[in-house]
Every structure is written in structure tokens, then in C-alpha cells.
Scaffold this motif. Sequence first.
Motif, mmCIF file in Angstrom:
data_model
loop_
_atom_site.group_PDB
_atom_site.id
_atom_site.type_symbol
_atom_site.label_atom_id
_atom_site.label_comp_id
_atom_site.label_asym_id
_atom_site.label_seq_id
_atom_site.Cartn_x
_atom_site.Cartn_y
_atom_site.Cartn_z
ATOM 1 N N LEU A 426 0.743 -1.269 0.018
ATOM 2 C CA LEU A 426 -0.060 0.083 0.149
ATOM 3 C C LEU A 426 0.931 1.198 0.046
ATOM 4 O O LEU A 426 1.644 1.198 0.874
ATOM 5 C CB LEU A 426 -0.947 0.124 1.315
ATOM 6 N N VAL A 427 0.732 2.063 -0.764
ATOM 7 C CA VAL A 427 1.546 3.553 -0.969
ATOM 8 C C VAL A 427 0.274 4.627 -0.792
ATOM 9 O O VAL A 427 -0.539 4.788 -1.338
ATOM 10 C CB VAL A 427 2.212 3.610 -2.539
ATOM 11 N N PRO A 428 0.384 5.081 0.621
ATOM 12 C CA PRO A 428 -0.432 6.083 0.813
ATOM 13 C C PRO A 428 -0.148 7.375 0.135
ATOM 14 O O PRO A 428 0.744 7.631 -0.468
ATOM 15 C CB PRO A 428 -0.245 6.453 2.494
ATOM 16 N N GLN A 429 -0.940 8.455 0.376
ATOM 17 C CA GLN A 429 -0.666 9.851 -0.172
ATOM 18 C C GLN A 429 0.571 10.432 0.387
ATOM 19 O O GLN A 429 1.190 10.849 -0.318
ATOM 20 C CB GLN A 429 -1.952 10.603 0.329
ATOM 21 N N GLU A 430 0.744 10.498 1.605
ATOM 22 C CA GLU A 430 2.000 11.025 2.275
ATOM 23 C C GLU A 430 3.139 9.860 2.289
ATOM 24 O O GLU A 430 3.166 8.885 3.001
ATOM 25 C CB GLU A 430 1.796 11.459 3.632
ATOM 26 N N ALA A 431 4.215 10.029 1.168
ATOM 27 C CA ALA A 431 4.926 8.741 0.986
ATOM 28 C C ALA A 431 6.074 8.987 2.017
ATOM 29 O O ALA A 431 6.518 10.032 2.462
ATOM 30 C CB ALA A 431 5.308 8.906 -0.532
ATOM 31 N N TYR A 432 6.656 7.725 2.465
ATOM 32 C CA TYR A 432 7.695 7.697 3.401
ATOM 33 C C TYR A 432 9.130 7.490 2.692
ATOM 34 O O TYR A 432 9.079 6.617 1.962
ATOM 35 C CB TYR A 432 7.300 6.992 4.419
ATOM 36 N N VAL A 433 9.902 8.379 2.857
ATOM 37 C CA VAL A 433 11.347 8.190 2.416
ATOM 38 C C VAL A 433 12.227 8.457 3.653
ATOM 39 O O VAL A 433 11.946 9.429 4.283
ATOM 40 C CB VAL A 433 11.571 9.318 1.362
ATOM 41 N N PHE A 434 13.160 7.511 3.825
ATOM 42 C CA PHE A 434 14.109 7.660 5.007
ATOM 43 C C PHE A 434 15.541 8.136 4.490
ATOM 44 O O PHE A 434 15.844 7.995 3.293
ATOM 45 C CB PHE A 434 14.346 6.270 5.659
ATOM 46 N N THR A 435 16.281 8.414 5.452
ATOM 47 C CA THR A 435 17.510 9.164 5.014
ATOM 48 C C THR A 435 18.366 7.732 4.996
ATOM 49 O O THR A 435 18.432 6.685 5.660
ATOM 50 C CB THR A 435 18.329 9.804 6.399
ATOM 51 N N GLY A 436 19.122 7.799 3.652
ATOM 52 C CA GLY A 436 20.105 6.936 3.312
ATOM 53 C C GLY A 436 20.429 7.008 1.878
ATOM 54 O O GLY A 436 20.003 8.365 1.362
ATOM 55 N N SER A 437 20.920 6.030 1.289
ATOM 56 C CA SER A 437 21.272 6.150 -0.139
ATOM 57 C C SER A 437 19.739 6.122 -0.977
ATOM 58 O O SER A 437 18.840 5.349 -0.317
ATOM 59 C CB SER A 437 22.189 5.072 -0.877
ATOM 60 N N LEU A 438 19.834 6.553 -2.189
ATOM 61 C CA LEU A 438 18.659 6.273 -3.067
ATOM 62 C C LEU A 438 18.283 4.709 -3.303
ATOM 63 O O LEU A 438 17.257 4.174 -3.162
ATOM 64 C CB LEU A 438 18.683 7.057 -4.328
ATOM 65 N N ALA A 439 19.423 4.168 -3.656
ATOM 66 C CA ALA A 439 19.382 2.522 -3.536
ATOM 67 C C ALA A 439 18.563 1.747 -2.358
ATOM 68 O O ALA A 439 17.948 1.145 -2.561
ATOM 69 C CB ALA A 439 20.720 2.057 -3.914
ATOM 70 N N ASP A 440 19.047 2.326 -1.226
ATOM 71 C CA ASP A 440 18.601 1.807 0.002
ATOM 72 C C ASP A 440 17.029 1.932 0.162
ATOM 73 O O ASP A 440 16.285 0.914 0.295
ATOM 74 C CB ASP A 440 19.257 2.341 1.258
ATOM 75 N N ASN A 441 16.593 3.281 -0.491
ATOM 76 C CA ASN A 441 15.285 3.379 -0.437
ATOM 77 C C ASN A 441 14.507 2.439 -1.254
ATOM 78 O O ASN A 441 13.425 2.037 -1.053
ATOM 79 C CB ASN A 441 14.745 4.721 -0.766
ATOM 80 N N LEU A 442 14.996 2.370 -2.514
ATOM 81 C CA LEU A 442 14.525 1.750 -3.540
ATOM 82 C C LEU A 442 14.333 0.262 -3.156
ATOM 83 O O LEU A 442 13.389 -0.502 -3.488
ATOM 84 C CB LEU A 442 15.018 1.803 -4.778
ATOM 85 N N ARG A 443 15.413 -0.446 -2.389
ATOM 86 C CA ARG A 443 15.587 -1.917 -2.083
ATOM 87 C C ARG A 443 14.706 -2.149 -1.170
ATOM 88 O O ARG A 443 14.913 -3.372 -0.596
ATOM 89 C CB ARG A 443 16.817 -2.298 -2.137
ATOM 90 N N TYR A 444 14.217 -1.168 -0.319
ATOM 91 C CA TYR A 444 13.596 -1.658 0.859
ATOM 92 C C TYR A 444 12.658 -2.860 0.825
ATOM 93 O O TYR A 444 12.638 -3.679 1.892
ATOM 94 C CB TYR A 444 12.777 -0.330 1.549
ATOM 95 N N LEU A 445 11.615 -2.922 -0.150
ATOM 96 C CA LEU A 445 10.922 -4.020 -0.218
ATOM 97 C C LEU A 445 11.443 -5.320 -1.055
ATOM 98 O O LEU A 445 10.815 -6.206 -1.313
ATOM 99 C CB LEU A 445 9.538 -3.371 -0.702
ATOM 100 N N ARG A 446 12.544 -4.924 -1.603
ATOM 101 C CA ARG A 446 13.200 -5.915 -2.428
ATOM 102 C C ARG A 446 14.574 -5.900 -2.371
ATOM 103 O O ARG A 446 15.302 -5.465 -3.163
ATOM 104 C CB ARG A 446 12.787 -5.911 -4.007
ATOM 105 N N PRO A 447 15.266 -6.459 -1.284
ATOM 106 C CA PRO A 447 16.872 -6.305 -1.180
ATOM 107 C C PRO A 447 17.704 -6.849 -2.251
ATOM 108 O O PRO A 447 18.851 -6.532 -2.366
ATOM 109 C CB PRO A 447 16.925 -6.870 0.161
ATOM 110 N N ASP A 448 17.223 -7.900 -3.112
ATOM 111 C CA ASP A 448 18.023 -8.582 -3.913
ATOM 112 C C ASP A 448 18.086 -8.046 -5.343
ATOM 113 O O ASP A 448 18.663 -8.391 -6.305
ATOM 114 C CB ASP A 448 17.497 -10.065 -4.020
ATOM 115 N N ALA A 449 17.341 -6.598 -5.437
ATOM 116 C CA ALA A 449 17.299 -5.930 -6.617
ATOM 117 C C ALA A 449 18.628 -5.343 -6.905
ATOM 118 O O ALA A 449 19.278 -4.785 -6.224
ATOM 119 C CB ALA A 449 16.403 -4.905 -6.531
ATOM 120 N N ASP A 450 18.907 -5.760 -8.358
ATOM 121 C CA ASP A 450 20.629 -5.442 -8.545
ATOM 122 C C ASP A 450 20.255 -3.863 -9.154
ATOM 123 O O ASP A 450 19.173 -3.507 -9.406
ATOM 124 C CB ASP A 450 21.081 -6.091 -9.676
ATOM 125 N N ASP A 451 21.467 -3.271 -9.576
ATOM 126 C CA ASP A 451 21.488 -1.908 -9.866
ATOM 127 C C ASP A 451 20.924 -1.737 -11.159
ATOM 128 O O ASP A 451 20.035 -0.899 -11.417
ATOM 129 C CB ASP A 451 22.925 -1.370 -9.822
#
Length: 591
Positions: A426-451
Motif C-alpha cells: 500500500l502506498v499512501p498519499q504521504e509517501a515515506y522516504v528515509f535518510t540513506g542512499s537512493l538505492a537503499d530506499n528503493l531496495r527496502y521491499l526487494r533487497p535482492d534487486a540489482d542496480d
Amino acid sequence: MSRPSVRLVTWRALRARRRDVARLCGWSLVEALPALLAGLLVARAVDDGFLAGRFLNGLAWLGALAVTVLIGAAATGRTYRSLGAVVEPFRDEVAAQVVRGALRDATRVGGRPDSAAVTRLTHQMEIVRDTFAGLLMVTRGFLFSAGAALLGLLALAPVVAALAAAPLVVGLVVFLAALPAMAGHQRAYVRAGEQLGQSASAALAGHRDVLACGAQARVTADVERRVLAQAAAERALARMAVIRSLSLAIGGWLPLVVLLSAAAWLVERGLTAGAVLGALIYVSTGLQPALHTLVQGIGGGGLRYAVTLENILRAGPVSDEPRRPAPTTRTPRARPPARPVDGAPAVEVRGLTFGYGPRARPVLRNFALTLAEGDHLAVVGPSGVGKSTLAALLAGLVPPQAGTVRLGGATVADAEPADLARMRVLVPQEAYVFTGSLADNLRYLRPDADDALLEDTLAALGAGPLATRLGGLDAPVVPALLSAGERQLIAAVRAWLAPVPLVVLDEATCHLDPALEATVESAFARRHGSLVVIAHRISSALRADRVLVLDGDEPVVGTHEQLLARSVTYRALVGCWDDPVALSRTGARLS
């Protein structure tokens, strides 16, 4: 598993920082140097100096006292530095425990956010930090200052030490005997404050339902009752100050009375005038202030510390130690993991009823919906009709009052949080982004995703320019420096990458421009799996396979063309979307 007591938690905190506690005690010993020598040096200044006619000699003894005071003052600064090394890590550990407990209760199936956790994390957490520090300071202050004063009295004359120590012990006994009653009143005060916070929070959160049901008087009376209960608890707590005053009178002032009354008798037994004066200094500047600080500190801050920490510990044990294995008679898991069933619909809702409160008008009543694998559904309707509520029910974030929700044939109500995480995102209207690298944010739900996969997904959702502006996948992301649309875009890419069969976008693209929103929704439509979009623009409904119209009466499902012919509400919404002036005039803004 039983929760640890306040005493055990405090002992663990002190034991874990033995070196810092030892440093605190060492500097406290130096700080107590004036309390140890003050009476003796004054006695020497009087007897060997001023009374003996040697004025300079007396000043020299007083000069030595001034040096000890300066040494003690320098040590005081060091004690506070050592105190911070003990207190601040303990505060962080307890705060982490509060957060873990609140998140655990809020995210479990059927769980609800605990508004009292906010009180524990803010007001009560600061009470624990401040009172723990105060408790350490007054306890070590009493032990070292009173101990030093008693040693000084003993050095002057054992009989003087006995005369001063007897009332001190009696005063301490009176205070300690009253501590359980004081703790009870302090506990009632803290609980009353927390209950008031819960009551006021519930009243504010449900004010629309309160007005709709005409329950203003009842809710106001409930909040007023909590206010009066807290006031009564505070008055009862204030009355306990009488006990503290009695203890101080016995242990702090009575020794002075005893010494003054016995002064003539002590002189007759050979005690010098300087020794009598020194004894009075030990009592007035050593024992009495130390007892006063201890009684006020423990009777005030110490009780607040014990009761508030006890209240916080209800959220779970404060311990980083590994849990012991459960006994062999461990109860087996009540239900197997929820898993999708082959051939089952992506979403199947039957008899769903939900309302915000037992007497509130249901937002959804006996609602039914079936969404096949690969379907793309848009949900539209006026503001407040229940679109976001439906999204939360489909995602299993809130339990229905009646009916069932199944994802891939698995019942949401029976699924553990880990199982639900593998079934939907579920992606709500107020999206959550945490401090870290862009890749860390994108891989949060799929850690095995390559570049390569990350870059392809960024390009597919139109987020390539954003990644370039940030500096690439390894670039640091600072949420506060991103716009609401940029945060939504990062959250959308993260959700697209999630290996789940169902994606629910709850106005998750409302801050994007129409062209970029079309790119994002088209990418999700091509993604393997099913898609539910809470729409805020007509274009989102036009891109969907089917549209669900929620209008507060009978929901209607169909294609865009079918709904134009069948649904008055849908025609009105489409007209408002097409005509911004009509939208502002009718107030039918979608949210």
C-alpha cells in the motif's frame, strides 16, 4: 514472560555502565572533601587561632577550608559529565523500548495505534531521564556528604556523632515507612494523566462522529471526569508533602536542637568551643542539606521515576539480552502461514462492514467486490465517502466489523504481518522516504534487486531525471530536501519493485503532474499483478479496466462508458473533473 521490575531495570542500567558509575563515585568523593573537613578546620581556626589570640593562624585554617571548597567545586563539574555518560544511554534504551512496543501493538493483526505511547515517548520519557539523573545525584550526594559529615563528627567526638546520628536515623525511618503510600499516590497521578490523554485524543479524533451522534455532552462529561480525577490525584500527592516535612524536621532540624541543648554539658565534659561550633557546622552544612536533598529528591523525583518507568515497562521488557528458549511444552502456532491459493481471485470481499465507532454510520455496509488476477481497478467518489478506508481494509491495516477480505484466497484477518507483506503493498498519499542512499530506499521491499533493475524501473516510472539530479543510486537522500512529488515518485518505484501480487495506490501520485502520473500508472498497469488506484483525477479512471464508484449508498462497478450511463454520482464527478469552476462550486473535490 514476566516484565522486569523498575529495580531490576535500574540495576541493569548501572551495572552496564560500571566504569562510568565508578568515575561518578570517584568525583563525588572529591566533591565531598569540604563536607569532611569543614567542621574540623573551623574548630582548629577557633581553638588554635582566634580564641588563642593567633589571628593569622585562624585565617590560615580558614584558607585551607577555602581550598577544599574550590577543589570540591571543580569536582562538581566532573560529576555532571560522568552523570551524562550514565543517564543518556539509559534514556535511549527506554525510548527504543517504547517505540518497539508501540509499533508491535499497532502493526499486529487487529492492533490499534496506542495514543498513550506518544505520552510515554515524550512527556513520560523526559520524566524518566530527568528523575533518573536527579535520583543518582541526590543518592550519591547523601551517601558521600552525610557520610563525610558523620566521619567528621566522629573525629571531633564520638558522643557528638551519636547525638546527631540518632535523630537522623529516626527521620530516615519515618520517610522510608511512608514511601509505599507516596508511590501509590504517584502511580494514581501518572495513570490519571495517561487516561486523560487517551480520552482527549479519542474525543478529538472522533469529533465528527460525536457531532453526528449528538454525543457532545457525554464525551465532554467523560473528559471532564478524567480532568477531575487527575486533579484529585495531584492533590492527594501534594498532601504527602507533610510526611516529607516531618521527616526533615526530625532528621534535619532536631540534631541542631539536640546539639544546642547539650552544648553546656558537652563543654563540661571537655569539648572545646571550636569543637561545638564545628559540630554545628557539620550538622547545618552537611547532614541537614544532605537529608533535605534526599527526602525531596526521592519523595518527588524518585517516586516519579519509579512510577513512570513502571508505566513505560508495561509496553514490554527493557532488555537487550537474548530471550531464553521457551519450555518444551511450548504452545504450537495457532494457525499456519496465510498463502495465496492458485486460481483464486486477487481480491475477494464479502459482506464487508466498517464504521468509525460502534454507533457511527458505517462507511461501508455489506460491501462486496471481486478483482481478478491482473485487473486494474480505479476507486472514485466524493471526499469522505470511504475510499482510503477501503484501501486500508484491503491492505489489512484495520479489521472490519463484519465480513471478510481475501487476497489470493487467503483471509487477511488470519494473516500475520509478515504474510501480509508478501501479499500486497500500500502506498499512501504521504509517501515515506528515509535518510540513506537512493538505492537503499528503493531496495527496502526487494533487497535482492540489482542496480540494473533499479535503473530500468526508474526509467519506466519516469524517475530517471530525479535519480540524476540526486546524484545516482549511491547518492544520499535527505527527505526534508525532497518535494512531496519527489517523495511520492521514490515510493512508487519502491512499490513497483516489491514482489507482491497486489498494489494499492491511495492517491499516491496526487503531487505529480498529470504527465508523470500517467507514466507511473501506466507502468503499474504493465506490471505483473493486480492494481487498485484511489483516483483523484478522471485520467486515472480512464486508464483503469474498471471503476468502482463509492457514493455512500450503493457502490457501482463498471467501465467508464457503463458508469456514465448508470451512475449519477460518476457523471457528476466527471463533470467536476472536467470543469474546475464546477468543482470549486460543488465542493466535490476528491481526496
